[in-house]
Every structure is written in C-alpha cells, then in structure tokens.
Design a protein around this motif. Structure first.
Motif, mmCIF file in Angstrom:
data_model
loop_
_atom_site.group_PDB
_atom_site.id
_atom_site.type_symbol
_atom_site.label_atom_id
_atom_site.label_comp_id
_atom_site.label_asym_id
_atom_site.label_seq_id
_atom_site.Cartn_x
_atom_site.Cartn_y
_atom_site.Cartn_z
ATOM 1 N N THR A 180 0.846 -1.184 0.000
ATOM 2 C CA THR A 180 0.000 0.000 0.000
ATOM 3 C C THR A 180 0.887 1.241 0.000
ATOM 4 O OG1 THR A 180 -0.127 0.287 2.408
ATOM 5 C CG2 THR A 180 -1.684 -1.247 1.400
ATOM 6 N N ILE A 181 0.397 2.274 -0.640
ATOM 7 C CA ILE A 181 1.093 3.565 -0.646
ATOM 8 C C ILE A 181 0.297 4.504 0.258
ATOM 9 C CG2 ILE A 181 2.009 5.446 -2.039
ATOM 10 C CD1 ILE A 181 3.199 2.772 -2.793
ATOM 11 N N ASP A 182 0.921 4.982 1.323
ATOM 12 C CA ASP A 182 0.213 5.804 2.313
ATOM 13 C C ASP A 182 0.023 7.229 1.805
ATOM 14 O OD1 ASP A 182 -0.061 3.758 4.122
ATOM 15 O OD2 ASP A 182 1.813 4.202 5.151
ATOM 16 N N ALA A 187 -7.312 5.287 3.587
ATOM 17 C CA ALA A 187 -7.669 4.358 4.654
ATOM 18 C C ALA A 187 -7.270 2.929 4.305
ATOM 19 C CB ALA A 187 -9.175 4.427 4.916
ATOM 20 N N ALA A 188 -6.523 2.772 3.218
ATOM 21 C CA ALA A 188 -6.160 1.438 2.738
ATOM 22 C C ALA A 188 -4.897 0.965 3.442
ATOM 23 C CB ALA A 188 -5.960 1.472 1.228
ATOM 24 N N ASP A 189 -5.044 0.481 4.682
ATOM 25 C CA ASP A 189 -3.861 0.038 5.411
ATOM 26 C C ASP A 189 -3.510 -1.423 5.140
ATOM 27 O OD1 ASP A 189 -5.814 -1.362 6.766
ATOM 28 O OD2 ASP A 189 -5.559 -0.285 8.668
ATOM 29 N N GLY A 190 -4.377 -2.141 4.420
ATOM 30 C CA GLY A 190 -4.087 -3.513 4.037
ATOM 31 C C GLY A 190 -4.546 -4.568 5.017
ATOM 32 N N GLU A 191 -5.038 -4.161 6.194
ATOM 33 C CA GLU A 191 -5.430 -5.151 7.206
ATOM 34 C C GLU A 191 -6.622 -5.988 6.743
ATOM 35 O OE1 GLU A 191 -3.829 -5.930 9.780
ATOM 36 O OE2 GLU A 191 -2.407 -4.273 9.999
ATOM 37 N N ASP A 192 -7.599 -5.349 6.126
ATOM 38 C CA ASP A 192 -8.788 -6.089 5.683
ATOM 39 C C ASP A 192 -8.437 -7.138 4.637
ATOM 40 O OD1 ASP A 192 -10.345 -4.662 7.392
ATOM 41 O OD2 ASP A 192 -11.192 -3.322 5.872
ATOM 42 N N VAL A 193 -7.657 -6.744 3.643
ATOM 43 C CA VAL A 193 -7.321 -7.695 2.583
ATOM 44 C C VAL A 193 -6.392 -8.787 3.115
ATOM 45 C CG1 VAL A 193 -5.338 -6.405 1.643
ATOM 46 C CG2 VAL A 193 -6.659 -7.912 0.164
ATOM 47 N N ALA A 194 -5.568 -8.454 4.096
ATOM 48 C CA ALA A 194 -4.716 -9.474 4.701
ATOM 49 C C ALA A 194 -5.553 -10.544 5.389
ATOM 50 C CB ALA A 194 -3.747 -8.830 5.692
ATOM 51 N N ARG A 195 -6.594 -10.104 6.113
ATOM 52 C CA ARG A 195 -7.473 -11.081 6.773
ATOM 53 C C ARG A 195 -8.215 -11.926 5.735
ATOM 54 N NH1 ARG A 195 -8.125 -6.782 10.536
ATOM 55 N NH2 ARG A 195 -9.822 -5.894 9.306
ATOM 56 N N TYR A 196 -8.660 -11.275 4.662
ATOM 57 C CA TYR A 196 -9.378 -12.013 3.614
ATOM 58 C C TYR A 196 -8.476 -13.084 3.011
ATOM 59 C CZ TYR A 196 -11.518 -12.994 -0.918
ATOM 60 O OH TYR A 196 -12.041 -13.627 -2.019
ATOM 61 N N LEU A 197 -7.256 -12.721 2.678
ATOM 62 C CA LEU A 197 -6.358 -13.689 2.043
ATOM 63 C C LEU A 197 -5.911 -14.766 3.027
ATOM 64 C CD1 LEU A 197 -4.226 -11.285 -0.192
ATOM 65 C CD2 LEU A 197 -5.919 -12.981 -0.937
ATOM 66 N N ILE A 206 2.254 -7.314 5.007
ATOM 67 C CA ILE A 206 1.844 -5.987 4.551
ATOM 68 C C ILE A 206 3.071 -5.084 4.502
ATOM 69 C CG2 ILE A 206 0.384 -3.988 5.012
ATOM 70 C CD1 ILE A 206 -1.478 -5.841 6.586
ATOM 71 N N HIS A 207 3.195 -4.335 3.400
ATOM 72 C CA HIS A 207 4.265 -3.359 3.239
ATOM 73 C C HIS A 207 3.620 -1.997 2.996
ATOM 74 C CE1 HIS A 207 7.171 -6.712 2.566
ATOM 75 N NE2 HIS A 207 6.104 -7.285 2.034
ATOM 76 N N ARG A 208 3.734 -1.114 3.968
ATOM 77 C CA ARG A 208 3.170 0.235 3.844
ATOM 78 C C ARG A 208 4.285 1.190 3.459
ATOM 79 N NH1 ARG A 208 0.917 -1.830 8.672
ATOM 80 N NH2 ARG A 208 -1.299 -2.380 8.437
ATOM 81 N N LEU A 209 4.177 1.727 2.258
ATOM 82 C CA LEU A 209 5.234 2.584 1.730
ATOM 83 C C LEU A 209 4.806 4.042 1.777
ATOM 84 C CD1 LEU A 209 6.201 0.511 -1.454
ATOM 85 C CD2 LEU A 209 7.047 0.251 0.896
ATOM 86 N N ALA A 210 5.732 4.893 2.120
ATOM 87 C CA ALA A 210 5.479 6.330 2.041
ATOM 88 C C ALA A 210 5.491 6.742 0.574
ATOM 89 C CB ALA A 210 6.551 7.089 2.812
ATOM 90 N N PRO A 211 4.609 7.675 0.180
ATOM 91 C CA PRO A 211 4.596 8.102 -1.223
ATOM 92 C C PRO A 211 5.927 8.717 -1.614
ATOM 93 C CG PRO A 211 3.267 9.570 0.142
ATOM 94 C CD PRO A 211 3.629 8.398 0.996
ATOM 95 N N SER A 212 6.360 8.363 -2.823
ATOM 96 C CA SER A 212 7.632 8.883 -3.320
ATOM 97 C C SER A 212 7.545 9.049 -4.826
ATOM 98 C CB SER A 212 8.768 7.920 -2.949
ATOM 99 O OG SER A 212 9.993 8.338 -3.496
ATOM 100 N N GLY A 213 6.979 10.174 -5.237
ATOM 101 C CA GLY A 213 6.861 10.440 -6.672
ATOM 102 C C GLY A 213 5.720 9.671 -7.301
ATOM 103 N N ASP A 214 5.961 9.120 -8.479
ATOM 104 C CA ASP A 214 4.938 8.428 -9.248
ATOM 105 C C ASP A 214 4.561 7.107 -8.584
ATOM 106 O OD1 ASP A 214 4.524 6.240 -11.658
ATOM 107 O OD2 ASP A 214 3.542 8.158 -12.053
ATOM 108 N N THR A 215 3.266 6.945 -8.255
ATOM 109 C CA THR A 215 2.815 5.746 -7.542
ATOM 110 C C THR A 215 3.023 4.483 -8.368
ATOM 111 O OG1 THR A 215 1.174 7.004 -6.296
ATOM 112 C CG2 THR A 215 0.841 4.632 -6.428
#
Length: 265
Positions: A180-182, A187-197, A206-215
């Motif tokens: 996910t790109i924060d 609100a997309a922190d990835g927890e919901d999809v992690a539980r689903y999978l 889950i890898h939460r990345l800070a935005p850095s230029g082009d997504t």
C-alpha cells in the motif's frame, strides 16, 4: 477458477501468453479456451471514428488454421483439456463477446502488432468485460504461481474485485506481499485484505510505503525489491473521457510491469 481463455493469434506474444495460460490451467486443474480471431481492416473517417471493413481481412485464415492445428497437437500431448472458439472482427470485440463465462482472459500487454488495439488492448477489453485479465509482458517464460505474489492495494472496489478473482491463484503462492502507498487521507492500510487472504490459506505480509513520486513507478520498483513472480491490481478508476483509457497508476503497471499482472475492473 476453472475456465482460462487464451487469445490465440500468430503474433510475437503468442508463446508467452500460451506458457502463462498453461501454468494457470495446470495449477487450478482447469480448461483452456482458445479464442482464435480473424481481424478485419479498421478504417477511420475524418472525425477519428473507426469501423470495420469486413470485406478486407488482415489475418491469413490459412496461417491461423495452421496455428490452431499445431496447438491442438501440442495440447493433446500435454494432456490439457481445451476447446476452441473461432471468431471474426476486432480482437477487442471478440474477447468482449466470448469472455463472459471465462474466469480469466490471458492477453499480451502490447496487444497485437499492426492493429489499432496494439498497446491499449488490455485497457480496451477491461472497460467492457467483467472477467479478470492476465496481462503478459513480452518474452515471458510462463508464470511461477508458487513463488511470491504481490498485491497492489488501495482499498478500491476494483482492487477488491481483483483480489477476489485472484484468490484461487494466490492460495498457491509461498507468500503474498500486500503493498500500500500511504497517500494523504488513505484508509487502505491492508489489514482487511490481509485477513481475507489469510482465510484463503495465504501467507501474507503488509508493506506500507510512504509516497515517493509516481505511484505506478513505485509499485513497479516494489515488484523488483520483493522478488515478486506475478502481481494483482485493481483497474483504473477514471472514465476514458477523463484519462486516456487507463488511469495513470494502472497504465504504468500495465506498460512497465516486469511480471504477469492480473487486473480487474
């Protein structure tokens, strides 16, 4: 996931598409549906509108028949269940008309050479069908569904649809990396999809990345950094009137992904 549709055409991407489709069929113990298309010439008027001139056929019927014969022999030897669908018209329309009862459609990201659909074929199809697409890079030698897979997650409806479509394949992966790109306000922190999978027996991180230029470019970099063998993403969220076919992030992924990309809209 059982019915895998493969675009069959005598172009440079055919072998790469075939190898990926066969790997998916074997993994899910499914059936390969070969869609063979004879394209008419496409003419344009002064306003930029295109239409088919059915009297002129771009593809040689003998070449396409010979390709089907070779593939029929090959698939029989590999003991893969298969069937053929023959169609004429644009490739975009042929897939749209026939993909409704398939679980996945395998296409090349460059489309078909010498065609108005080249490059934008995945986008043109994705706008019209509800079936998930697997977009195959050039010179791809199959797909390792048992290696690491990456999910580009933004919490959107299309991302949810892509993950649901991909779940039977993601269950084979040794690990699913949710990226996910924060972005501000996300609100997309990835927890919901992690539980689903996890409920589908997937090992997730889950890898939460800070935005850095082009997504889109950042997600492509993540594919490299994580060693992903294939990836999943939701399709563009804007209409063709607002952006050129794909939205920026999805277009970047479709054009630059170094690995097979499963998308849904």
């Amino acid at each position: 996931m059982k019915s895998i549709m493969l675009l069959v055409h005598s172009d440079s991407g055919q072998e790469s598409r075939l190898q990926c489709a066969l790997d998916v069929v074997r993994a899910v113990e499914g059936r390969l549906v070969g869609l063979s298309v004879l394209r008419p010439a496409i003419l344009a008027d002064g306003l930029g509108m295109t239409y088919a001139q059915n009297a002129i056929i771009l593809d040689d019927p003998d070449d396409e028949e010979a390709l089907r014969a070779r593939l029929t022999d090959r698939l029989a030897k590999e003991a893969v269940p298969f069937q053929w669908i023959m169609s004429s018209g644009t490739i975009e329309q042929a897939i749209t008309d026939n993909a409704g009862l398939s679980d996945l459609v395998v296409v090349s990201r460059e489309g078909i050479e010498s065609s108005y659909e080249a490059v934008d074929l995945p986008a043109l199809v994705a706008m019209k069908v509800g079936t998930a697409l697997m977009v195959v890079p050039p010179a791809q030698n199959g797909i390792n569904l048992f290696g690491r897979a990456m999910v580009a997650w933004d919490g959107s409806d299309t991302a949810e649809k892509a993950v649901r479509a991909a779940a039977p394949l993601l269950a084979h992966a040794e690990q699913v990396d949710i990226v996910t790109i924060d972005t501000k306000g996300s609100a997309a922190d990835g927890e919901d999809v992690a539980r689903y999978l996890a409920s589908h027996d997937c090992g997730v991180e889950i890898h939460r990345l800070a935005p850095s230029g082009d997504t889109g470019a950042q997600l492509v970099t993540a594919m490299h950094d994580l060693g992903a063998q294939w990836a999943v993403a939701g399709c563009y969220g804007h209409s063709r009137l607002r952006e050129h076919v794909f939205g920026g992030v999805t277009r970047t992924l479709a054009v630059r992904s170094p690995i097979p990309l499963l998308i849904a809209h």
